[in-house]
Design a protein around this motif. Structure first.
Motif, PDB file in Angstrom:
ATOM      1  N   UNK A 194       0.854  -1.191   0.000  1.00  0.00           N
ATOM      2  CA  UNK A 194       0.000   0.000   0.000  1.00  0.00           C
ATOM      3  C   UNK A 194       0.884   1.233   0.000  1.00  0.00           C
ATOM      4  N   UNK A 195       0.289   2.362  -0.304  1.00  0.00           N
ATOM      5  CA  UNK A 195       1.005   3.636  -0.169  1.00  0.00           C
ATOM      6  C   UNK A 195       0.062   4.687   0.383  1.00  0.00           C
ATOM      7  N   UNK A 196       0.578   5.476   1.297  1.00  0.00           N
ATOM      8  CA  UNK A 196      -0.171   6.608   1.837  1.00  0.00           C
ATOM      9  C   UNK A 196       0.107   7.804   0.938  1.00  0.00           C
ATOM     10  N   UNK A 197      -0.945   8.399   0.387  1.00  0.00           N
ATOM     11  CA  UNK A 197      -0.763   9.448  -0.619  1.00  0.00           C
ATOM     12  C   UNK A 197      -0.163  10.715  -0.037  1.00  0.00           C
ATOM     13  N   UNK A 198      -0.402  10.964   1.249  1.00  0.00           N
ATOM     14  CA  UNK A 198       0.233  12.102   1.911  1.00  0.00           C
ATOM     15  C   UNK A 198       0.347  11.799   3.396  1.00  0.00           C
ATOM     16  N   UNK A 199       1.503  12.052   3.961  1.00  0.00           N
ATOM     17  CA  UNK A 199       1.707  11.796   5.393  1.00  0.00           C
ATOM     18  C   UNK A 199       1.286  12.971   6.264  1.00  0.00           C
ATOM     19  N   UNK A 200       0.737  14.003   5.634  1.00  0.00           N
ATOM     20  CA  UNK A 200       0.138  15.102   6.392  1.00  0.00           C
ATOM     21  C   UNK A 200      -1.283  15.327   5.893  1.00  0.00           C
ATOM     22  N   UNK A 201      -2.174  15.663   6.823  1.00  0.00           N
ATOM     23  CA  UNK A 201      -3.562  15.954   6.466  1.00  0.00           C
ATOM     24  C   UNK A 201      -3.974  17.255   7.148  1.00  0.00           C
ATOM     25  N   UNK A 202      -5.028  17.860   6.624  1.00  0.00           N
ATOM     26  CA  UNK A 202      -5.482  19.149   7.143  1.00  0.00           C
ATOM     27  C   UNK A 202      -6.982  19.133   7.371  1.00  0.00           C
ATOM     28  N   UNK A 203      -7.388  19.542   8.569  1.00  0.00           N
ATOM     29  CA  UNK A 203      -8.796  19.849   8.819  1.00  0.00           C
ATOM     30  C   UNK A 203      -8.940  21.350   8.643  1.00  0.00           C
ATOM     31  N   UNK A 204      -9.708  21.737   7.652  1.00  0.00           N
ATOM     32  CA  UNK A 204      -9.811  23.157   7.320  1.00  0.00           C
ATOM     33  C   UNK A 204     -10.594  23.929   8.372  1.00  0.00           C
ATOM     34  N   UNK A 205     -10.353  25.227   8.423  1.00  0.00           N
ATOM     35  CA  UNK A 205     -11.050  26.095   9.381  1.00  0.00           C
ATOM     36  C   UNK A 205     -12.552  25.923   9.244  1.00  0.00           C
ATOM     37  N   UNK A 206     -13.224  25.783  10.388  1.00  0.00           N
ATOM     38  CA  UNK A 206     -14.677  25.638  10.397  1.00  0.00           C
ATOM     39  C   UNK A 206     -15.155  24.208  10.166  1.00  0.00           C
ATOM     40  N   UNK A 207     -14.232  23.275   9.858  1.00  0.00           N
ATOM     41  CA  UNK A 207     -14.619  21.894   9.605  1.00  0.00           C
ATOM     42  C   UNK A 207     -14.169  20.984  10.750  1.00  0.00           C
ATOM     43  N   UNK A 208     -14.715  19.748  10.750  1.00  0.00           N
ATOM     44  CA  UNK A 208     -14.436  18.832  11.860  1.00  0.00           C
ATOM     45  C   UNK A 208     -13.966  17.462  11.386  1.00  0.00           C
ATOM     46  N   UNK A 209     -13.576  17.354  10.130  1.00  0.00           N
ATOM     47  CA  UNK A 209     -13.124  16.042   9.656  1.00  0.00           C
ATOM     48  C   UNK A 209     -12.228  16.176   8.434  1.00  0.00           C
ATOM     49  N   UNK A 210     -11.457  15.132   8.203  1.00  0.00           N
ATOM     50  CA  UNK A 210     -10.634  15.015   7.009  1.00  0.00           C
ATOM     51  C   UNK A 210     -10.365  13.521   6.799  1.00  0.00           C
ATOM     52  N   UNK A 211      -9.548  13.163   5.821  1.00  0.00           N
ATOM     53  CA  UNK A 211      -9.262  11.758   5.536  1.00  0.00           C
ATOM     54  C   UNK A 211      -7.787  11.541   5.239  1.00  0.00           C
ATOM     55  N   UNK A 212      -7.277  10.406   5.685  1.00  0.00           N
ATOM     56  CA  UNK A 212      -5.968   9.938   5.246  1.00  0.00           C
ATOM     57  C   UNK A 212      -6.230   9.059   4.020  1.00  0.00           C
TER      58      UNK A 212
END
Length: 302
Positions: free
Chosen positions: A85-103
């Motif tokens: 497998x490969x992780x597409x990005x080792x950093x993720x961002x929850x944008x201002x005003x939001x409460x979720x993101x995805x790896x």
């Protein structure tokens, strides 16, 4: 699991909010924590190498972007990053005003075996002040290889082993039967198995394709698979032995190894359609084989 707990918390909050017209909404007003949305995920790795998403949640929104790293916990993983497998990005961002993101992760189909059991553990690299001790900052991901479905792979020669065939209920008491199957025209993803237990009877089964991680086998109930004379050397009820699939047990198929694992209940009805009696519930394993394998079995008397 976290999803269930969070769901229950949400339901309770909703009931409290609705309990009185003058009451304010009940909102979470504690600390801001970050976590994976659940502690375990299972994903299908298919030939098309789709990207799957591992959700990350926050307990509250803030007015700024939150960027953080995600790392693999090697000691808790048997899948190899870069190979399986490969992780597409080792950093993720929850944008201002939001409460979720995805790896975002992509499985590497060609490097995963059909019987491999592979998984890896992920950890959020976040300050301790943003870790909720109740849940922690880790999750585990299990990858399951799923070969493409082709109904033709479930046609032709197959061998059936069954707890019915090897039981005292079966007159011949054999270890397996060599049989064949064909596609049923006009019925989606359906095959007819010829002579499952006795020659001259077709048993139709269908493949449920709604969820590749739950490859279920379905079957219309009360299909005739023999006469009671063939099965018991005497007439019972309406004289027909019927086969149905019990709902209490899960019957499934494998596109990786081309087999069906099926629970089957055998019964006899009265002439008025009411139940005369149940013979029992048995397990069928139907495996599709090559012509060469079939010829070898024929030479052995099957």
């Amino acid at each position: 699991m976290k999803k269930l707990l969070i769901g229950c918390m949400a339901a309770i909050a909703a009931l409290i909010a609705l309990s009185g017209c003058d009451q304010d909404k009940v909102l979470y007003n504690g600390s801001s924590y970050l976590m994976f949305s659940d502690t375990l995920y299972t994903y299908a790795v298919q030939e098309t190498n789709e990207i799957f998403k591992v959700p990350v949640s926050a307990t509250k929104s803030v007015d700024y972007d939150r960027t953080f790293a995600v790392e693999v916990i090697d000691r808790e993983s048997n899948a190899v990053e870069g190979k399986h497998y490969k992780i597409l990005s080792n950093t993720v961002t929850i944008k201002a005003g939001e409460m979720s993101t995805n790896v975002e992760v992509q499985g590497i189909y060609k490097n995963i075996g059909i019987t491999d059991s592979l998984g890896f553990a992920l950890q959020l690299v976040i300050p301790e002040t943003e870790q909720w001790s109740m849940y922690g900052s880790e999750t585990k991901v299990v990858m399951q290889k799923v070969c493409p479905f082709d109904i033709k792979n479930f046609t032709g020669f197959c061998k059936v082993t069954s707890t019915y065939l090897s039981s005292d209920y079966y007159p011949k008491k054999v270890d397996l039967r060599l049989i064949t199957s064909d596609i049923v025209e006009g019925k989606e993803n359906t095959i007819a198995i010829h002579g499952l237990y006795f020659d001259g009877y077709d048993t139709e089964i269908s493949f449920n394709r709604d969820d590749v991680l739950e490859p279920l086998v379905e079957m219309e109930k009360d299909q005739v698979c023999a006469t009671t004379g063939e099965a018991f050397n005497t007439i019972h009820g309406d004289g027909k032995l019927r086969i149905s699939q019990p709902t209490a047990y899960t019957s499934f198929y494998s596109t990786n190894e081309n087999f069906v694992f099926q629970y089957a209940t055998l019964s006899v009805n009265n002439k008025d359609g009411s139940l005369y009696g149940v013979v029992g519930t048995f397990i069928n394993i139907i495996e599709w084989i090559s012509k060469a394998e079939a010829e070898k079995l024929k030479e052995q008397g099957y």
